[in-house]
Design an enzyme around this catalytic site. Structure first.
Site, PDB file in Angstrom:
ATOM      1  N   HIS A 160     -15.594  -7.995 -64.408  1.00 41.77           N
ATOM      2  CA  HIS A 160     -16.271  -7.897 -63.094  1.00 41.77           C
ATOM      3  C   HIS A 160     -17.738  -8.309 -63.192  1.00 41.77           C
ATOM      4  O   HIS A 160     -18.561  -7.841 -62.406  1.00 41.77           O
ATOM      5  CB  HIS A 160     -16.208  -6.470 -62.523  1.00 41.77           C
ATOM      6  CG  HIS A 160     -14.852  -5.863 -62.523  1.00 41.77           C
ATOM      7  ND1 HIS A 160     -14.041  -5.812 -61.418  1.00 41.77           N
ATOM      8  CD2 HIS A 160     -14.143  -5.268 -63.522  1.00 41.77           C
ATOM      9  CE1 HIS A 160     -12.901  -5.215 -61.717  1.00 41.77           C
ATOM     10  NE2 HIS A 160     -12.941  -4.880 -62.996  1.00 41.77           N
ATOM     11  N   SER A 281     -37.001 -30.139 -60.705  1.00 41.02           N
ATOM     12  CA  SER A 281     -37.116 -30.076 -59.251  1.00 41.02           C
ATOM     13  C   SER A 281     -38.250 -31.002 -58.832  1.00 41.02           C
ATOM     14  O   SER A 281     -39.233 -31.162 -59.554  1.00 41.02           O
ATOM     15  CB  SER A 281     -37.429 -28.642 -58.832  1.00 41.02           C
ATOM     16  OG  SER A 281     -38.126 -28.635 -57.602  1.00 41.02           O
ATOM     17  N   LYS A 287     -39.077 -25.933 -62.898  1.00 43.19           N
ATOM     18  CA  LYS A 287     -37.617 -25.795 -62.889  1.00 43.19           C
ATOM     19  C   LYS A 287     -36.896 -26.645 -63.921  1.00 43.19           C
ATOM     20  O   LYS A 287     -37.247 -27.783 -64.167  1.00 43.19           O
ATOM     21  CB  LYS A 287     -37.055 -26.161 -61.510  1.00 43.19           C
ATOM     22  CG  LYS A 287     -37.320 -25.180 -60.407  1.00 43.19           C
ATOM     23  CD  LYS A 287     -36.791 -23.771 -60.649  1.00 43.19           C
ATOM     24  CE  LYS A 287     -35.288 -23.671 -60.689  1.00 43.19           C
ATOM     25  NZ  LYS A 287     -34.682 -23.765 -59.380  1.00 43.19           N
ATOM     26  N   GLU A 294     -23.216 -27.323 -62.832  1.00 42.62           N
ATOM     27  CA  GLU A 294     -22.957 -27.171 -61.395  1.00 42.62           C
ATOM     28  C   GLU A 294     -22.048 -28.294 -60.890  1.00 42.62           C
ATOM     29  O   GLU A 294     -21.167 -28.071 -60.056  1.00 42.62           O
ATOM     30  CB  GLU A 294     -24.276 -27.148 -60.619  1.00 42.62           C
ATOM     31  CG  GLU A 294     -25.055 -25.866 -60.871  1.00 42.62           C
ATOM     32  CD  GLU A 294     -26.477 -25.921 -60.348  1.00 42.62           C
ATOM     33  OE1 GLU A 294     -26.931 -24.917 -59.801  1.00 42.62           O
ATOM     34  OE2 GLU A 294     -27.158 -26.958 -60.496  1.00 42.62           O
TER      35      GLU A 294
END
Ligand code: ARG
Length: 461
Positions: A160, A281, A287, A294
């Protein structure tokens, strides 16, 4: 005026509308099967020669001409074809005719583009499955290397997405290995259902010429010949199965990607992804984003989409060939390209990743040792349910008092239950907790070493 450029133009009085012509044209995407189409035509022409449809001189012209056509397409791609050419099957024949003249037009005797396209696709897919299997193996190798390099390092294990029990990092990595191994086996098993030759089925009824399909099968490298021409010329379940198998593989990879996105985030800091597979970024100079992971996760949607597209295409299609079937290629080709890219990029990701097992170790919450205490009581004959309740109360007290479970001494534990006598003050040593799980498949070091040994035998072959 009849459309002389079309192979089927004889019975037509008018030309196709250019908009429909464009819609009907599969050459821009089926051109990638040109090698298979040429191989098929070479083998088929030899067979036509054997049965007397093509003489020896014509055969020689055809075989030499096809070699030139292959080189031409290799060099020029789509640009070598006239804009009227519908598909790769017509394309190869038309180019050949431009070189050797009329004998090229005999090559289509007794076959149809229906059995031809089905045969080309099966040959093409067999070749690509081998490439994909190798890429899966290469990815698995990276997993094994990482696991082996830190075989005894612990990390928190989650259910979980909450800390559950400590495990070895190597055990965690190997969990992906075995999951992907099933994906590998599934794909490998599919080969026998792809390696069935439709050629000779013609449009639907079977060729009227006495072709020896055994000869063709051997020349083209198939294992079997399809038993029924109506089935052979039109079945696409082998594509459905491939798209399904790759979708399942992509589910495995999406889980891997999701974990590694989370575990490489600032909150966990278990991994540092290399600059090779991350991006920055355009506004925030700080970043470093895990785009490769992804996109791996995101492309799962695309791969499942391709699978659903083909299921939808095939549902309730009438028997044998319908032009709908031309739409099977885009999803197939896109899935092949996508999964190859995903596998290759993720192998690079694992090759260049920094694993921070120190951080993993430090992040282990000792509340996740609670099962250890309950097990101890159960080993001393207390029913497990009762043991669970007692340890639950200990956990509750730790939380209330703000103390760590691992700091409780034998005497502290005895205050809750006398059966804790003998547990010792070092009961919470993480290595000894993990080493209790050396049963087959467990997270103990010996067990994981066996997994790695077994895996190495698989990926080395
Ligand atoms: N380009 C076609 C396809 O991909 C080849 C088969 C054409 N057959 C036909 N009966 N029109 O399906």
């Amino acid at each position: 005026m009849s459309d002389v450029k079309k192979p089927w133009g004889g019975r037509f009085r008018e030309k196709n509308h250019p908009l429909f012509e464009k819609m009907n044209r599969s050459l821009p995407f089926d051109i990638r099967m040109y090698k298979e189409d040429i191989k098929l035509n070479s083998a088929y022409s030899k067979e036509l020669n054997r049965i007397g449809v093509i003489n020896d001189v014509e055969l020689k012209e055809i075989l030499e001409g096809l070699k030139i056509v292959e080189k031409e397409i290799e060099r020029g791609g789509l640009s070598v074809f006239d804009s009227e050419v519908e598909d790769i099957h017509m394309g190869v024949e038309t180019l050949l005719a431009q070189k050797i003249g009329d004998s090229a037009r005999k090559m289509h005797t007794g076959k149809s583009r229906n059995d031809q396209v089905a045969t080309d696709m099966r040959m093409y897919l067999l070749k690509e499955i081998e490439v994909i299997l190798e890429l899966i193996k290469a990815f698995q190798k990276e997993i094994v290397l990482l696991a082996e390099s830190r075989v005894g390092d612990p990390m928190p294990g989650f259910t979980h997405l909450r800390q559950a029990q400590p495990v070895l990092f190597s055990h965690y990595m190997m969990s992906f290995f075995f999951s992907i191994q099933r994906d590998y086996e599934r794909l490998s098993d599919l080969k026998k259902r792809v390696s069935i030759m439709p050629l000779g089925s013609a449009a639907l009824a079977g060729s009227a010429f006495p072709l020896n399909r055994e000869n063709l099968m051997k020349e083209l490298g198939f294992d079997k010949i399809c038993e029924n021409s109506m089935d052979g010329a039109s079945s696409r379940d082998f594509v459905l199965e491939f798209l399904s198998d790759i979708s399942i593989l992509s589910i495995t990879l999406s889980k891997f990607a999701e974990d590694f996105i989370i575990f490489s985030s600032e909150a966990y800091n278990f991994f540092e992804l290399s600059d090779k597979v991350t991006t920055g970024s355009s506004i925030m100079p700080n970043k470093k984003n895990p785009d490769s992971l992804e996109l791996t996760r995101g492309k799962t949607g695309r791969l499942i989409g391709n699978m659903v597209a083909l299921f939808t295409l095939l549902k309730s299609l009438p028997s044998t060939y319908n032009k709908d079937l031309q739409e099977d290629k885009d999803p197939l080709f896109d899935t092949i390209d996508t999964i190859k890219e995903v596998l290759e990029v993720n192998s690079i990701l694992l090759q260049t990743i920094e694993v921070k097992t120190e951080n993993m170790l430090n992040s282990i919450d000792s509340l996740s040792f609670a099962t250890e205490l309950a097990d101890y009581l159960a080993k001393n004959n207390l029913p497990f349910r009762e043991a669970h309740r007692i340890v639950g109360a200990i956990v509750g007290d730790c939380l209330d008092k703000g103390i760590f479970l691992k700091d409780l001494k034998e005497s502290d534990l005895e205050a809750y239950c006398s059966l804790f006598r003998g547990i010792g003050d070092k009961w919470s040593d993480i290595s000894s907790i993990i080493s209790k799980r050396n049963l087959f498949g467990g997270t103990g070091v010996e067990s994981v070493k066996k997994q790695i040994e077994y895996a190495k035998k698989i990926v080395v072959n």
